[in-house]
Motif scaffolding. Sequence first.
Motif, PDB file in Angstrom:
ATOM      1  N   GLN A  79       0.828  -1.205   0.000  1.00  0.00           N
ATOM      2  CA  GLN A  79       0.000   0.000   0.000  1.00  0.00           C
ATOM      3  C   GLN A  79       0.861   1.254   0.000  1.00  0.00           C
ATOM      4  OE1 GLN A  79      -1.461   2.026   3.500  1.00  0.00           O
ATOM      5  NE2 GLN A  79      -3.529   1.322   3.038  1.00  0.00           N
ATOM      6  N   ARG A  83       1.346   4.477  -2.815  1.00  0.00           N
ATOM      7  CA  ARG A  83       1.085   5.873  -2.456  1.00  0.00           C
ATOM      8  C   ARG A  83       2.306   6.771  -2.618  1.00  0.00           C
ATOM      9  NH1 ARG A  83      -1.401   5.554   3.468  1.00  0.00           N
ATOM     10  NH2 ARG A  83      -1.480   7.825   3.193  1.00  0.00           N
ATOM     11  N   ALA A 182      -5.006   5.771  11.954  1.00  0.00           N
ATOM     12  CA  ALA A 182      -6.306   5.897  11.292  1.00  0.00           C
ATOM     13  C   ALA A 182      -6.300   7.078  10.327  1.00  0.00           C
ATOM     14  CB  ALA A 182      -7.407   6.063  12.336  1.00  0.00           C
ATOM     15  N   TYR A 183      -5.708   8.186  10.750  1.00  0.00           N
ATOM     16  CA  TYR A 183      -5.607   9.383   9.905  1.00  0.00           C
ATOM     17  C   TYR A 183      -4.792   9.091   8.646  1.00  0.00           C
ATOM     18  CZ  TYR A 183      -4.010  14.032   8.424  1.00  0.00           C
ATOM     19  OH  TYR A 183      -3.703  15.154   7.687  1.00  0.00           O
ATOM     20  N   GLU A 185      -4.490   6.233   7.276  1.00  0.00           N
ATOM     21  CA  GLU A 185      -5.163   5.152   6.549  1.00  0.00           C
ATOM     22  C   GLU A 185      -4.247   3.949   6.327  1.00  0.00           C
ATOM     23  OE1 GLU A 185      -6.686   7.039   3.009  1.00  0.00           O
ATOM     24  OE2 GLU A 185      -8.441   7.811   4.066  1.00  0.00           O
ATOM     25  N   MET A 188      -6.390  -1.670   7.615  1.00  0.00           N
ATOM     26  CA  MET A 188      -7.270  -1.962   8.743  1.00  0.00           C
ATOM     27  C   MET A 188      -6.840  -3.228   9.477  1.00  0.00           C
ATOM     28  SD  MET A 188      -9.675  -0.629  10.421  1.00  0.00           S
ATOM     29  CE  MET A 188     -10.132   0.653   9.227  1.00  0.00           C
ATOM     30  N   GLN A 191      -4.535  -1.953  12.014  1.00  0.00           N
ATOM     31  CA  GLN A 191      -5.219  -1.159  13.036  1.00  0.00           C
ATOM     32  C   GLN A 191      -5.962  -2.040  14.037  1.00  0.00           C
ATOM     33  OE1 GLN A 191      -7.380   2.432  11.855  1.00  0.00           O
ATOM     34  NE2 GLN A 191      -6.541   2.250   9.780  1.00  0.00           N
TER      35      GLN A 191
END
Length: 268
Positions: A79, A83, A182-183, A185, A188, A191
């Motif tokens: 990921q 990005r 979380a901010y 991203e 999950m 997290q």
Amino acid sequence: MAKKSTIKVGETNTHIVTWLKEYAAKAKVNGFVVGISGGVDSAVTSTLCAQTGLMTLCVEMPIHQDPTQVSRGREHIKQLQQRFPNVLHAEADLTATFETFKKNVPVTDNEAKLHLSLANTRARLRMTTLYYFAGIHGLLVAGTGNKVEDFGVGFYTKYGDGGVDLSPIADLMKSDVYALGAYLEIPMSIQKAAPTDGLFGDSRTDEDQLGASYDELEWAMLEAEKNKKSTDFSGREKEVFDIYTRLHSANQHKMNPIPVCLVPEQYK
């Protein structure tokens, strides 16, 4: 005892990224190397480093690793590379190195001490590997410890994951790291995963080892900073506070500078 972070995540993110860029510029390095564990701390740290635009090398260093930790780490790296074009990936499988080490050192009948020493050896092999990558690429080793681990209970290996060049998230409580995660991203799966140091080759969590959750330890750390005492609490609160104070005291050798024997001037 659950603690909800109150940090301003956007401002905190920008502040840390700016700090990283300025530190790297002063040090005249090309960027950062981060050990990726599949946990929230390394995911947040590597994402912060990636935002600098400088080379960010994410290194996997499995040693008999739990497959779920490996898959989470790889999901995050994939990921992150999608990005940020400045993110690179390397893997150094240290399992054979670890096994060779075990064959060349004496064993002990004390199983608890043996397992702990070998767990710390894993962390120190990884530290050595990160500094190898840092050396050949002109990078700084970015630490992934948070405030509760580094300055609360000392839950890290001296000269292992504690051996770093700079610590971007060491002033953040664990709840703050989750809020920042979380901010940013991060996946999950990371997290939601139970925190683990992954040093024993099994599924034991940090809470299993510490006897308390990070929410509980964070609460205890804040209470200790208010000069509270064990006698101020009862039940589970007292139990957690006692765990925190015991670990905080026992691990001062990690948090304080190395003792130096100062020779009196008249002896020099």
